[in-house]
Design an enzyme around this catalytic site. Structure first.
Site, PDB file in Angstrom:
ATOM      1  CD  GLU A 176      -2.885   1.226   2.325  1.00 18.32           C
ATOM      2  OE1 GLU A 176      -2.802   0.358   3.211  1.00 18.32           O
ATOM      3  OE2 GLU A 176      -3.726   2.121   2.313  1.00 18.32           O
ATOM      4  CD  GLU A 212      -2.921  -1.925  10.764  1.00 14.51           C
ATOM      5  OE1 GLU A 212      -3.389  -2.159   9.635  1.00 14.51           O
ATOM      6  OE2 GLU A 212      -2.573  -0.777  11.125  1.00 14.51           O
ATOM      7  CD  GLU A 230      -6.389   3.295   6.893  1.00 11.42           C
ATOM      8  OE1 GLU A 230      -6.536   3.199   8.132  1.00 11.42           O
ATOM      9  OE2 GLU A 230      -5.819   2.405   6.214  1.00 11.42           O
TER      10      GLU A 230
HETATM   11 ZN   LIG Z   1      -5.594   1.511   8.758  1.00 11.37          ZN
END
Ligand SMILES: [Zn+2]
Length: 883
Positions: A127, A305, A327
């Site tokens: 990412e 996570e 997020e």
């Molecule tokens: Zn994250």
């Protein structure tokens, strides 16, 4: 490294991918400098995209060794391959098999994205756009494929071989000293969630039975010998898995869940499907090496996570503009997890401190951007407090507006409707609108408009009419690229408190209901009249910080003292004290700059004394109350013409006043809280230690030599890192002989432990004295320091620029020059970390004129440097742009 001037990417230009990838079969043969990657991609034209489109794959610094289509080598004139792109202009317009072989050098990869080595361990970080550094691929999150990964390596170098999904085969490669493992991930995923690890690693193992009775193996891999430090992380993982079942009905889906801790990592951690890769700072902990804050971070990040498995992985982002979809939502989920595991009010206070310190500051400066930006030059620069923290606040506001049940209905619909998809913010918010019937069109402005809304509240009381009126007005200032703003939907949780300390029932004169005590402000100005209010109440506004706004109100100092003592909302009790302290400090900064004497606030000191002495008050809450606004907090409140030296002086004076006036109570608290017994990282024990250590710190701030001696004794006798580090941190603020003795001792004790040596670097970088810059420069030559390791850079350079306001902002500009030099030295190695360091200039325009000119000169020096990375160039150019 890409050094070309990339064109900005625009949300408005989004097009679906021309080609889809159904399956990816990777065969990776690990070698320190020449790792061979064979990729077999089943590709097909996307029926909902352009017809007869070329097949174009992304690359970044790749060397193509061979290419075949449907089993036949492609002739040289039927494709073009550069390090950054592979293109087949006229592919057959049907499903076909593309086979690509590339060669990559993980040892030379200092950017730490793609395949690299952390020490001797091979690992990946894909990412946002790292997969294209491993093989050519349509490297965008809306291309979701099923991956099967075969890894081969020397048995001696990499006895452990891991990838996403479930292990389906492993064994020796006949006639060689090599072995292999094959992993299959049955869930379609975007390339950014791919991961691969190879190395000599130890592990701890546990098991989890999911709510439907499935057995899941849990493994945490660490450097051999560090297994005993992974116990808390494993415990956190199991608690997070259970919590997600209970709070969101989300169950884990593979047979195994793995975490690998590595020592060189650009970020905190990465949620790759079934194989999370972590900065070892957020895995490894023992009482002797980790502080309470470290334990809390590990708990939160392990959970974060893990939670991505549903919010990010099963449902991913359509494009990187939607980053907050995964997020913001996942930060909200980890905040709620922590609130349920620990103290909800203290967690909220801590989160709001972080939001204001980082996101509000970003929102007020040249790097301000919407939670969902509509353009970017370098996506790596958008992993920001705005996307994460403000993104989480937006999800929290949805819950406040819809209520817990409506929110859960919307989440359930989101999981049901979009599982297996690459989704957008519109998809997400649409689920809440559909599930509750509430129109969220105007609410979407939170994603589009940058800047922190300002809300002004005027309360008036009419004794004769027995009414209380709240007049609300909102304002949003222009931000870069957005000169005109529209009104937002602002949910303000409120209370009206009677003189006896009880909340008055909220009855609106016009018959509108105040559901759950939340007023919704959606016009530029609105007035709410409450009836049956006999005596003048005190308004408690924005309870639990229900909206991420800057609020001002016509509250008197007496009102604030009343709120601090009586508000049923603990957040606002804390806020009232912070407002009093912040007003005092900003007044005193202005007085200092005008050459006038500073004032004191006996009422504030008395209120803090009451909290300190009250056995009913949670120690962690008391510690938050006694922690006066930071230098950065005061700078943010001032907003312009910031003089860090005056701020420092005003703050030192307040801390000294508290230490003197509350001396007996602080000493009493210190004694009362000192007998902790065996160390435990739980929230209650951590809260007692935080209050004890702030008591020690304030006693030292009073100039007491007995307090310095006490800190030195605590340093020596501490049986845990929290108390030891707190003691040496207190000592570090004063030029006393005990300071250097403790710093030297700290190094001797922990020199073999890089994570603790990070604390040693940070401690020295934060000393608020003119000699510190020289000390920091000296430390960059210390054998334990390396520009190649992000944790070392953050602990020394990051701590200096973020934690040391007076020395970074030296009037002679030497602090700025040091940062500019460091960024330029780092940029060629690791542009992501370099650009992150560069954001320390984000508030340069708010400085007083002399410093502002120095900062601007250094920004311009960096801007003029040849061959900047796109990452640093983007930050520098936006920082300098005229607003
Ligand atoms: Zn994250």
């Amino acid at each position: 490294m890409r050094t070309d001037q990339d064109q900005p990417v625009r949300l408005a230009d989004y097009q679906p991918p021309d080609w889809l990838v159904e399956t990816v079969e990777l065969d990776v043969s690990l070698h320190p400098t020449a790792t061979r990657v064979r990729a077999r991609l089943k590709v097909r034209p996307n029926p909902s995209a352009r017809a007869a489109a070329p097949l174009t794959l992304d690359g970044d610094g790749l060397t193509l060794k061979s290419i075949k289509l449907d089993g036949r080598p492609l002739s040289a004139d039927s494709f073009t391959a550069t390090p950054d792109k592979l293109s087949i202009p006229q592919p057959p317009q049907r499903a076909c098999l593309l086979e690509i072989e590339t060669l990559v050098d993980p040892t030379a990869n200092t950017q730490l994205t793609g395949l690299y080595r952390a020490g001797a361990t091979y690992c990946t970080q894909c990412e946002a756009e790292g997969f294209r550094r491993i093989t050519y691929f349509p490297d965008r999150p809306d291309v979701m494929a099923i991956y099967t990964t075969r890894i081969e390596a020397e048995k001696a170098d990499a006895p452990v071989l891991l990838s996403n999904g479930n292990l389906v085969a492993s064994g020796d490669v006949a006639g060689t000293t090599r072995h292999f493992a094959v992993w299959h991930d049955p869930f379609p995923k975007p390339s950014y969630l791919f991961a691969l690890v190879g190395g000599a690693l130890g592990h701890v193992e546990d098991a989890f039975v999911t709510m439907s009775g499935r057995n899941v193996a849990l493994r945490i891999y660490v450097e051999p010998g560090k297994e005993s430090r992974a116990g808390f992380a494993m415990d956190a993982l199991k608690r997070a898995m259970r919590w997600d079942e209970q709070a969101f009905g989300r169950e884990y889906d593979l047979d195994i869940f793995m975490i690998v801790a590595v020592s060189a990592f650009n970020m905190g951690a990465m949620e790759n499907k079934g194989l999370n890769v972590f900065n070892d700072k957020y895995v490894l902990a023992t009482p002797d090496t980790a502080t309470d804050a470290d334990y809390a971070s590990i708990d939160a990040i392990i959970a974060h996570e893990y939670f991505h498995n549903w919010t990010g992985n099963r449902i991913t982002c359509r494009d990187w503009f939607q980053l907050c979809l995964k997020e913001g939502l996942t930060v909200f989920r980890d905040q709620e997890y922590t609130a349920d595991q620990r103290s909800r009010p203290v967690k909220r206070i801590a989160d709001v401190r972080v939001l204001r310190a980082h996101q509000f500051v970003e929102d007020a400066g040249p790097l301000a951007h919407p939670v969902r930006p509509d353009t970017y030059r370098e996506i790596n620069n958008f992993y920001t407090p705005t996307v994460y923290e403000k993104g989480a606040e937006i999800v929290r506001m949805l819950k406040t507006l819809l209520g817990a049940q409506g929110f859960r209905k919307g989440m359930d619909l989101y999981f049901k409707r979009h599982d297996g998809h690459a989704a957008t913010i519109e998809d997400f918010v649409g689920c809440f609108a559909d599930a509750t019937g509430i129109d969220l069109t105007q609410f979407m402005r939170w994603y589009r408009q940058a800047g922190t809304p300002e809300v002004a509240v005027t309360m008036s009381h009419d004794a004769k009419a027995r009414t209380c009126t709240l007049a609300l007005a909102q304002m949003l200032r222009p931000t870069p690229g957005q000169s005109v703003k529209e009104p937002m939907v602002i949910p303000l949780a409120i209370g009206l408190i009677a003189p006896d300390g009880h909340d008055i029932p909220l009855t609106l004169a016009d018959g509108r209901a105040v559901e759950r005590g939340v007023l919704v402000l959606s016009d530029p100005a609105e007035t709410f009249v409450f009836t049956n209010v006999g005596t003048r109440p005190v308004a408690s506004l924005n309870r639990a910080f229900s909206a991420p706004v800057k609020l001002t109100a016509n509250l008197t100092p007496d009102d604030l003292h009343f709120l601090a003592a009586h508000d049923s909302d603990p957040f606002n009790r804390w806020q009232a004290l912070q407002t009093l302290a912040s007003t005092l400090l900003t007044d005193n900064v202005k007085a200092l700059r005008a050459g006038n004497p500073m004032r004191t606030d006996g009422g504030l000191v008395a209120a803090l004394g009451t909290i300190l002495a009250d056995p009913q008050v949670e120690p962690a809450f008391a510690a938050q109350a006694l922690a006066v606004p930071s230098e950065a907090d005061i700078a943010r409140e001032l907003g312009r013409d910031v003089d860090p030296d005056a701020i420092f002086t005003a703050r030192v004076a307040l801390r000294a006043e508290l230490g003197n006036a509350l001396g007996a109570a602080l000493r009493d608290a210190y004694r009362r809280l000192s007998d902790g017994g065996t160390y435990s990282p739980d929230a209650a024990s951590a809260g007692r230690r935080s209050l004890k250590n702030i008591a020690l710190d304030l006693l030292a701030a009073s100039g007491s030599s007995a307090a310095i001696a006490l800190a030195a004794r605590q340093y020596q006798s501490a049986d845990n890192m929290t108390d030891r580090l707190a003691a040496v941190s207190t000592l570090s603020l004063y030029p006393v002989r005990e300071r250097q003795a403790a710093i030297d001792d700290f190094y001797r004790r922990y020199q073999s432990d890089p994570l603790v040596i990070d604390k040693w670097f940070a401690l020295q970088a934060a000393i608020p004295e003119p000699a510190t810059l020289e000390r920091v420069q000296e430390l960059t030559r210390h054998p334990a320091f390396s520009l190649g390791n992000p944790n070392r850079v953050r602990s020394l350079v990051g701590a200096f620029t973020q934690m040391n306001q007076t020395q970074f902002n030296r009037p002679d500009g030497a602090g700025y020059a040091f940062l500019a030099d460091t960024v330029l030295a780092l940029d060629g190695k690791n542009p992501q970390v370099a650009s992150r360091m560069m954001t320390a200039f984000r508030s340069w325009r708010a400085l007083e004129a002399v410093r502002r000119a120095r900062a601007e000169a250094e920004l311009k020096r960096v801007a003029a440097a040849p061959s900047l990375s796109p990452d640093v160039r983007d930050i520098v150019e936006r920082s300098l742009a005229e607003t």
